[in-house]
Design an enzyme around this catalytic site. Structure first.
Site, short mmCIF file in Angstrom:
data_model
loop_
_atom_site.label_atom_id
_atom_site.label_comp_id
_atom_site.label_asym_id
_atom_site.label_seq_id
_atom_site.Cartn_x
_atom_site.Cartn_y
_atom_site.Cartn_z
N LYS A 196 -2.77 -5.44 17.84
CA LYS A 196 -3.73 -6.53 18.18
C LYS A 196 -3.04 -7.57 19.10
O LYS A 196 -1.97 -8.20 18.67
CB LYS A 196 -4.31 -6.94 17.09
N ASP A 249 -5.53 0.72 1.76
CA ASP A 249 -6.21 0.94 2.98
C ASP A 249 -5.92 -0.14 3.90
O ASP A 249 -5.51 -0.14 5.18
CB ASP A 249 -7.88 1.00 2.88
N HIS A 254 -1.81 -3.23 6.80
CA HIS A 254 -2.06 -4.23 7.69
C HIS A 254 -1.80 -5.76 7.27
O HIS A 254 -1.15 -6.66 8.04
CB HIS A 254 -3.81 -4.45 8.16
N LYS A 340 -15.03 -4.78 1.90
CA LYS A 340 -15.97 -4.28 2.57
C LYS A 340 -17.33 -4.65 2.10
O LYS A 340 -17.42 -5.27 0.80
CB LYS A 340 -16.11 -2.50 2.29
C1 BG6 Z 1 -8.58 0.57 9.03
C2 BG6 Z 1 -8.96 0.57 7.72
O1 BG6 Z 1 -7.14 0.76 9.22
O2 BG6 Z 1 -8.59 -0.66 9.82
C3 BG6 Z 1 -10.56 0.64 7.80
O3 BG6 Z 1 -8.84 2.06 7.40
C4 BG6 Z 1 -10.82 -0.98 8.31
O4 BG6 Z 1 -10.88 0.46 6.58
C5 BG6 Z 1 -10.10 -1.18 9.73
O5 BG6 Z 1 -12.13 -1.31 8.54
C6 BG6 Z 1 -10.14 -2.51 10.38
O6 BG6 Z 1 -9.40 -2.63 11.61
P1 BG6 Z 1 -10.28 -3.54 12.81
O7 BG6 Z 1 -9.13 -3.23 13.92
O8 BG6 Z 1 -11.65 -3.18 13.14
O9 BG6 Z 1 -10.18 -4.84 12.33
#
Ligand code: BG6
Length: 498
Positions: A196, A249, A254, A340
């Protein structure tokens, strides 16, 4: 924007030299009909190819679906119509579509090899192979074996999707098996948050300026929040998510990677090895996550969703405190949260500065009443930054208000140049640049610090969909408070004078 209707020659001229690969690429996309492929990878590859970033290409879709190349083209076209953020040009689509091929997984390595060789022959010039594994963890090693059986390892790079294993033992095993086939320099473990634009901007902000780095430490920073609430639910992903949950996840991938960029020491060079080394030092200094510092939440109604165990213990939200036990950060809590079906979709890093040691302002002046000064990064594609501080309210006496300096990427007029995270990372992998990818060592360490939590997770607490999580998220950060929801909205870059 790199869009025009004048044909590829002109577009190529607009791409700065060195941003794309030198050689034509044969992409083997495993999991080609899946959710990620349709949402991001096919639209991303279409943009990279049609905008002239890649000299020439062939794409071979592979998946469990027993379909032919024509049906795959129809799926790709549907994906572009549904998910591409840019307008699809019919002439570009036609030339993209004719370079798409398809091999069902069941056909095996030999048939895949024949398709790759056909693609290479049609390219004529010397080409490179990129294998993109967009498959769940359980399917990763079988896909690697398929590539090995087909003799497709030579001249190739492999892009792997997270999660890389599900705990330390499985990550170590996955890496060991992977290394039996691919050398580490061929492997690109993708964490799309690092692709990003605003994540890379953290590096620019910290290391291209002399202003902030001197105060980027425990002497000046009180605490940090990395907060990524999402409004979306699970859609068709419940089978994957049931096994994964919010921690695996989002956090171990991330959020920890963003934390690495935020907390690392200045690298000796802006190059892959020094950057990985500094990030890995942060991970090595992380204290093991203590289950007492973790809140696991599950939104009410999750257990009734199709594909979800009626007694599921999977967390759809997680909030936790972690600490980096080094000279720069000792004693500074990092609060992380993601979930979520929450109240808002946001991606922020919020840095709270220490308050002044002594206040000479009169009682009732409002000093400190609206929390500490904050530096906030919004990690949306159209990124924003804000620095908040107290200033005098105009007029008699000494009343203080919280004010802010704000910057929005919109202000630069270059927002159209932003590459989507996956586009940026696919391009980097094709060029062999590991800067924004994660290493085996870093990932294994992150699983290591997660062991106690994974072995003794605290019970999940229900939260209403559309909320900020169970009540205990507030105790976790006390005496601080969650930055979100913001007390003051971002200034809208489209309205002037506000
Ligand atoms: C993904 C996850 O890696 O990243 C998802 O598996 C999540 O659960 C997503 O919603 C979020 O990514 P972004 O770029 O939409 O913020």
């Amino acid at each position: 924007m790199i869009h025009d209707n004048q044909g590829r020659g002109e577009q190529v001229a607009k791409i700065p030299p060195g941003v794309g690969p030198r050689h034509p690429q044969v992409v083997v996309l495993v999991g080609a009909t899946g959710d990620l492929s349709r949402r991001k990878l096919l639209p991303g590859l279409y943009h990279l190819c049609s905008a002239g970033f890649i000299p020439d290409w062939r794409i071979i879709g592979v998946s469990l679906d027993d379909i032919d190349a024509e049906a795959f083209r129809a799926i790709a076209r549907g994906a572009l119509t549904e998910f591409s953020t840019r307008k699809v040009d019919e002439a570009h689509w036609a030339s993209f579509a004719e370079k798409l091929d398809y091999v069902p997984l069941a056909a095996g390595g030999e048939v895949l090899r024949a398709a790759v060789e056909r693609a290479e022959a049609s390219l004529g010039a010397e080409s490179r192979r990129v294998h993109y594994l967009s498959v769940p963890p359980s399917a990763a090693l079988p896909a690697v074996r398929l590539l090995a059986e087909g003799g497709l390892v030579e001249r190739s790079r492999i892009i792997m999707e997270k999660p890389f294993g599900t705990d330390l033992a499985s990550a170590v095993q996955l890496n060991a098996r992977l290394h039996e086939v691919f050398a580490e320099e061929q492997i690109f473990r993708i964490d799309h948050f690092l692709g990003k634009e605003p994540a890379q901007n953290i590096l620019a902000f910290r290391f291209a300026n002399g202003l902030f780095e001197p105060i980027w430490n425990r002497n000046f920073i009180d605490h940090v929040q990395i907060d990524v609430p999402e409004t979306l639910g699970l859609g068709k992903r419940s089978a994957f998510y049931e096994q994964t949950g919010a921690y695996r996840d989002m956090v171990v991938t991330h959020l920890f990677q963003i934390l690495g960029f935020m907390a690392m020491e200045p690298p000796t060079a802006l190059e892959p090895a020094p950057i990985s080394e500094e990030k890995n030092k942060v991970f090595r200094s992380m204290r093991p996550i203590d289950p007492k510092d973790v809140v696991r939440g599950q939104y009410a109604g999750y257990r009734e969703e199709p594909g979800v165990d009626p007694e599921s213990d999977t967390e759809t939200l997680i909030a936790l405190k972690c600490e980096i036990d080094n000279w720069r950060w000792a004693g500074v809590p990092f609060f992380l949260r993601t979930g979520k079906r929450m109240a808002e979709g946001q991606r922020i890093i919020s840095i709270a500065f220490r308050e002044p040691p002594k206040s000479m302002f009169p009682a009732g002046s409002g000093v400190g009443a609206q929390g500490p000064d904050h530096l906030t990064f919004d990690l949306a594609d159209a990124s924003k930054m804000s620095l908040s501080f107290y200033g005098k309210r105009p007029g008699p006496g000494m009343r203080l208000d919280k004010l802010s300096l704000q910057f929005a990427m919109h202000d630069t007029g270059r927002i159209g140049d932003v590459l989507e995270a996956y586009e940026r990372l696919i391009l980097d992998a094709m060029r062999g640049d590991h800067t924004l990818f994660t290493t085996a060592e870093g990932i294994e360490r992150l699983w290591e610090v997660s062991t106690a939590l994974l072995e003794s997770p605290p019970p999940v607490r229900l939260y209403p969909p559309g909320s900020w999580g169970p009540k205990s998220i507030h105790q976790l950060v006390a005496p601080h408070a969650w930055r979100l929801p913001f007390e003051r909205a971002w200034r809208d870059p489209n309205t002037t004078g506000s």
